[in-house]
Design a protein around this motif. Sequence first.
Motif, PDB file in Angstrom:
ATOM      1  N   ALA A 106    -100.978 -61.997 -54.964  1.00 46.17           N
ATOM      2  CA  ALA A 106    -100.810 -63.383 -54.535  1.00 46.17           C
ATOM      3  C   ALA A 106     -99.577 -63.979 -55.203  1.00 46.17           C
ATOM      4  N   ARG A 107     -98.759 -64.672 -54.399  1.00 45.97           N
ATOM      5  CA  ARG A 107     -97.633 -65.446 -54.904  1.00 45.97           C
ATOM      6  C   ARG A 107     -97.793 -66.892 -54.455  1.00 45.97           C
ATOM      7  N   VAL A 108     -97.208 -67.806 -55.209  1.00 48.88           N
ATOM      8  CA  VAL A 108     -97.359 -69.233 -54.941  1.00 48.88           C
ATOM      9  C   VAL A 108     -95.991 -69.861 -54.714  1.00 48.88           C
ATOM     10  N   ILE A 109     -95.888 -70.610 -53.607  1.00 49.29           N
ATOM     11  CA  ILE A 109     -94.673 -71.374 -53.303  1.00 49.29           C
ATOM     12  C   ILE A 109     -95.080 -72.837 -53.152  1.00 49.29           C
ATOM     13  N   ARG A 110     -94.364 -73.712 -53.826  1.00 55.65           N
ATOM     14  CA  ARG A 110     -94.665 -75.150 -53.762  1.00 55.65           C
ATOM     15  C   ARG A 110     -93.496 -75.909 -53.120  1.00 55.65           C
ATOM     16  N   GLY A 111     -93.873 -76.974 -52.430  1.00 56.85           N
ATOM     17  CA  GLY A 111     -92.855 -77.871 -51.871  1.00 56.85           C
ATOM     18  C   GLY A 111     -92.198 -77.400 -50.596  1.00 56.85           C
ATOM     19  N   VAL A 112     -92.892 -76.622 -49.788  1.00 60.96           N
ATOM     20  CA  VAL A 112     -92.294 -76.155 -48.531  1.00 60.96           C
ATOM     21  C   VAL A 112     -92.363 -77.265 -47.486  1.00 60.96           C
ATOM     22  N   LYS A 113     -91.497 -77.158 -46.475  1.00 59.83           N
ATOM     23  CA  LYS A 113     -91.530 -78.097 -45.347  1.00 59.83           C
ATOM     24  C   LYS A 113     -91.868 -77.279 -44.103  1.00 59.83           C
ATOM     25  N   VAL A 114     -93.096 -77.421 -43.625  1.00 59.56           N
ATOM     26  CA  VAL A 114     -93.550 -76.672 -42.462  1.00 59.56           C
ATOM     27  C   VAL A 114     -93.045 -77.356 -41.200  1.00 59.56           C
ATOM     28  N   GLY A 115     -92.428 -76.584 -40.329  1.00 57.73           N
ATOM     29  CA  GLY A 115     -91.899 -77.126 -39.082  1.00 57.73           C
ATOM     30  C   GLY A 115     -91.642 -76.023 -38.091  1.00 57.73           C
ATOM     31  N   SER A 116     -90.735 -76.278 -37.185  1.00 58.19           N
ATOM     32  CA  SER A 116     -90.408 -75.268 -36.173  1.00 58.19           C
ATOM     33  C   SER A 116     -89.505 -74.200 -36.776  1.00 58.19           C
ATOM     34  N   SER A 117     -89.495 -73.041 -36.145  1.00 59.15           N
ATOM     35  CA  SER A 117     -88.713 -71.906 -36.629  1.00 59.15           C
ATOM     36  C   SER A 117     -87.324 -71.896 -36.005  1.00 59.15           C
ATOM     37  N   PRO A 118     -86.362 -71.289 -36.683  1.00 56.80           N
ATOM     38  CA  PRO A 118     -85.021 -71.158 -36.089  1.00 56.80           C
ATOM     39  C   PRO A 118     -85.065 -70.266 -34.852  1.00 56.80           C
ATOM     40  N   ASP A 119     -84.051 -70.402 -34.009  1.00 58.40           N
ATOM     41  CA  ASP A 119     -84.032 -69.683 -32.736  1.00 58.40           C
ATOM     42  C   ASP A 119     -84.093 -68.177 -32.923  1.00 58.40           C
ATOM     43  N   TRP A 120     -83.371 -67.656 -33.916  1.00 59.53           N
ATOM     44  CA  TRP A 120     -83.342 -66.194 -34.077  1.00 59.53           C
ATOM     45  C   TRP A 120     -84.735 -65.643 -34.382  1.00 59.53           C
ATOM     46  N   LEU A 121     -85.531 -66.408 -35.122  1.00 65.86           N
ATOM     47  CA  LEU A 121     -86.881 -65.964 -35.468  1.00 65.86           C
ATOM     48  C   LEU A 121     -87.800 -66.059 -34.253  1.00 65.86           C
ATOM     49  N   VAL A 122     -87.685 -67.156 -33.517  1.00 67.48           N
ATOM     50  CA  VAL A 122     -88.506 -67.318 -32.311  1.00 67.48           C
ATOM     51  C   VAL A 122     -88.184 -66.225 -31.306  1.00 67.48           C
ATOM     52  N   ASP A 123     -86.872 -65.936 -31.114  1.00 71.50           N
ATOM     53  CA  ASP A 123     -86.454 -64.922 -30.141  1.00 71.50           C
ATOM     54  C   ASP A 123     -86.936 -63.536 -30.549  1.00 71.50           C
ATOM     55  N   ALA A 124     -86.879 -63.230 -31.835  1.00 74.80           N
ATOM     56  CA  ALA A 124     -87.302 -61.912 -32.317  1.00 74.80           C
ATOM     57  C   ALA A 124     -88.795 -61.702 -32.063  1.00 74.80           C
ATOM     58  N   LEU A 125     -89.589 -62.714 -32.360  1.00 70.35           N
ATOM     59  CA  LEU A 125     -91.033 -62.579 -32.151  1.00 70.35           C
ATOM     60  C   LEU A 125     -91.385 -62.554 -30.668  1.00 70.35           C
ATOM     61  N   ARG A 126     -90.690 -63.368 -29.868  1.00 69.58           N
ATOM     62  CA  ARG A 126     -90.975 -63.385 -28.437  1.00 69.58           C
ATOM     63  C   ARG A 126     -90.709 -62.013 -27.813  1.00 69.58           C
ATOM     64  N   ALA A 127     -89.693 -61.330 -28.279  1.00 74.04           N
ATOM     65  CA  ALA A 127     -89.354 -60.016 -27.728  1.00 74.04           C
ATOM     66  C   ALA A 127     -90.489 -59.014 -27.896  1.00 74.04           C
ATOM     67  N   VAL A 128     -91.263 -59.146 -28.980  1.00 73.15           N
ATOM     68  CA  VAL A 128     -92.362 -58.193 -29.215  1.00 73.15           C
ATOM     69  C   VAL A 128     -93.716 -58.813 -28.878  1.00 73.15           C
ATOM     70  N   GLY A 129     -93.709 -59.888 -28.094  1.00 69.75           N
ATOM     71  CA  GLY A 129     -94.948 -60.435 -27.562  1.00 69.75           C
ATOM     72  C   GLY A 129     -95.704 -61.376 -28.465  1.00 69.75           C
ATOM     73  N   ILE A 130     -95.037 -61.990 -29.452  1.00 68.46           N
ATOM     74  CA  ILE A 130     -95.711 -62.909 -30.370  1.00 68.46           C
ATOM     75  C   ILE A 130     -95.131 -64.303 -30.191  1.00 68.46           C
ATOM     76  N   GLY A 131     -95.988 -65.284 -29.971  1.00 68.00           N
ATOM     77  CA  GLY A 131     -95.538 -66.656 -29.804  1.00 68.00           C
ATOM     78  C   GLY A 131     -95.296 -67.341 -31.136  1.00 68.00           C
ATOM     79  N   SER A 132     -94.484 -68.370 -31.094  1.00 64.71           N
ATOM     80  CA  SER A 132     -94.158 -69.111 -32.317  1.00 64.71           C
ATOM     81  C   SER A 132     -95.256 -70.126 -32.629  1.00 64.71           C
ATOM     82  N   VAL A 133     -95.629 -70.240 -33.923  1.00 62.44           N
ATOM     83  CA  VAL A 133     -96.626 -71.210 -34.389  1.00 62.44           C
ATOM     84  C   VAL A 133     -95.936 -72.264 -35.248  1.00 62.44           C
TER      85      VAL A 133
END
Length: 673
Positions: A106-133
Motif C-alpha cells: 500500500a502507498r499513500v498519496i495526499r492532495g490529489v485533484k480527481v477529474g477528467s483524464s488527458p486525451d492520450w490516456l482516454v484514447d489508449a484505454l478506448r483502443a483496448v475497450g475500456i471506458g474512461s471514469v
Amino acid sequence: MLVSWNWLRRYVDLPMTEPELSERLSMTGLNHEGTEVVDGETVIDLEVTSNRGDCLGHIGVAREISVLYELPLRKPQPEPAEGSGKASGSIRVTNVFSDACPRYTARVIRGVKVGSSPDWLVDALRAVGIGSVNNVVDITNFVLMECGQPLHAFDLAKLAGDEIVVRPARPEEEIEAIDHKTYTLDPEMCVIADRDRAVAVAGVMGGASTEVTESTTDLLIESAVFTPLSVRRTARKLKLHSPSSFRFERRVDPQGVDWASRRCCELILEIAGGTLEQGVVDTEPQLPAATNVCLRLAQVERVLGVKVPDDEIRKILTALGCDEQTADVDKIHTCPPSWRHDLTREIDLIEEIARIYGYEKIPDDSPIPVAASQKRPFDEAVSKIRDVLVGSGISEAMTPSVVPADVDELVSPWTDRQPLTTETALLKGAKTLRRSILPSLLDSRHANQAASGADAELFEVAHIYVPPAEVDGLPEEQYCVAGVSGQDFYQVKGIVETLLRRLGIAAVPDVRQVEVHGLDKAWSIELTIAGELIGYVGQLCPDVQKSLKLEKTTTCFELNLDAMLATAHLVPQFRSVSPFPSVSRDLNLVVDEAIRWVDLAASVRAAVGPVLADLKYVETYRDPAKDGEGKKRILMSIDLQSPDSTLTNAQADAMRGDVVDRCNADHGAVLLG
C-alpha cells in the motif's frame, strides 16, 4: 488480449508490418484472433494461453517482440517523488489470510485533484475497450493493461480506522461492489477490509463504499498478489469476473508488484497532482528465491532433432530474461525470470528455445531418436484389472479424492480413524480426504440412478488416504481398486477371484466373514493371502442402501493393489501340460450349516495334492427331512490328472476315498449315496 499498435511502440520499435507481426506471434504461441481499427488506431486481438500471464499486458507482448526480432525493450523505470510524510504512519496493513494473499502493498498519496483524464490516456484505454471514469481510475486501468498487474485505488478518507485487513469474509457478509450490485460472501473468500467492513473482494472487484470520486483528495494505492485458486473460486461463485480476476487466475509477476505501484503513483502525481508519502507498507518484502533450472545442452538436439548452436541457446535464454548462474561444456544452470512462472523444468527451456529459434527451422523429416519404454509392473497390473472388470460389464469411473464428510462416512473398510481434511475445500462442500474409494463410487451410482441410469456398474483405480495413528503423522497413500455392482454377492466374488487369477496370483485367498462399517455383516468377507490382507467384498447394509435411495441391492469390493502386486506374477510362466487324460469324480457331502466352502476346498486340496487338476463347486442343497436340521449338502466335482501316467479307475476311486476321509476328519462330512 487486445493490444494497441501505438501503445506497443512506447516500449519497442515496430519496423515490421502488422500482418508480419501477427504471423510471427502466432508461430510462437500468441495466436492471432483478429485485427481491427479503433478511431484510426490498429488493435490486435491475441489469444494468450493460461501459462503466459506475462503477456496479459503491453510490456509483456513488447518483451516477446523484442526477443523475436532482437530489438531493445524500453521499459519505464518509475521513480515517483516522495514528500515528507511516511505511508506507515497513515495506514496499517494486517494480513491474516496469507494463503489467499501472499503479498499486499500500500502507498499513500495526499492532495490529489480527481477529474477528467488527458486525451492520450482516454484514447489508449478506448483502443483496448475500456471506458474512461476519472483520471485516477483510468491510471490504474492503464497500468493494468501496461504490465498486467491489477491495481486498486481507495479513497483513504472512507477507510474506517486508517487500516487495511486482509482476511476471510465473515459468514453471510455482504458488500456492494463498484458495479453497484450487492454480493453475499462466505469465509472461503478473501476480502480487503477496514476496521468495520469489507471494502473490496480480493483480486476481483473493489467496493462502492470506498471508490474514488471527484470529492476524493487522499488515495491508498493497492498492489498485491492473490492466489489463482482463491480468486478463481470467488469469481465463479459470485459470477463476478473482471480484468483483474482474469490476470490473478493466471498468476502475476511477484516482483512486478512494486514496479506497478510506483508506476501508478508516478502517473497520478503527473496527471492528478498530490504528494506521495515516503515508503510502502509491504506485508512480505522478502520474496522467495527463484529456483535454478539445469539445461543439458545435448538434450536440446535429442528432443528437437536439430542442432541449435550453444551460443544461440545462451543468447535465447538471456533474451528471455533467464539469468545464467553457472555453465560448462555440457550444461547450463539458469534462473528463469520472475514473470515466467511456467519455466520450472528442463523441457520448458527446450520448448522456449524451439519457439524462439523457429519451428520452421526444424525439418519435417528430422530424425529423433526414440527409445522404447517398458511398462511398470503397476501399469501392467492395472491394464489386466481393466480387462477383467470391463469384460465383466463394469465401467471405469474417475471420482475426486476429496469428498463431503457425510459421503466418506458411508463405508470405511480399512480404518475407523477420523479422516484427514483440507483447510480449504478443493471442491464445493468437499474437504475430506477419502479413506476408501467406495463412498465416491456409491455417490456416483446414486447420481446415475437419479439420471435414469439405475444399473451403473462402476470401478476405479485410485489412491485412498489412510489416516496416521500419530496426530502429526502423514497419511498412508494406498493404491486400491474398488467397484460397486448390482450383481449378487457370489457373482462379484467370482469377478474378484478371476481378477486375482489374471494377475497371476496362484495362491487361493483365505476368506473370513468380518464386520465392515457400511456393509451387511451377513454378507461381508475379507480376503487374505499368506496372512496379508488383500481386500473386502460385501453387500451394502440396508441403512446405507436406504440413505442413498438405491433401488437395487448393491455389492461392493475394494482391494489393496499394492498388496496384490507383492504376490502377483504378471508375466505368465511356462507350465508343462500332462499328455495323459484326466479323470472326474463327483462328491455329494453332507456337512453342518456352518461349514464354509473355502474350508472344505482346502481339505480337498490337502487330501489329493498335485494330482488335483481342478476343483469345481456345483451347488448347495438342503433337505432337513432327510439330513436333519442344521445340515446341508454340497455337491462338488474334482478332476484328477497325473503328469506321468494314466490314472486307473481304482487309483481315482482311492483318491476320492482320501478326500472323503479328510473332509470327515476335518469337518465331520459324510458322503451321500
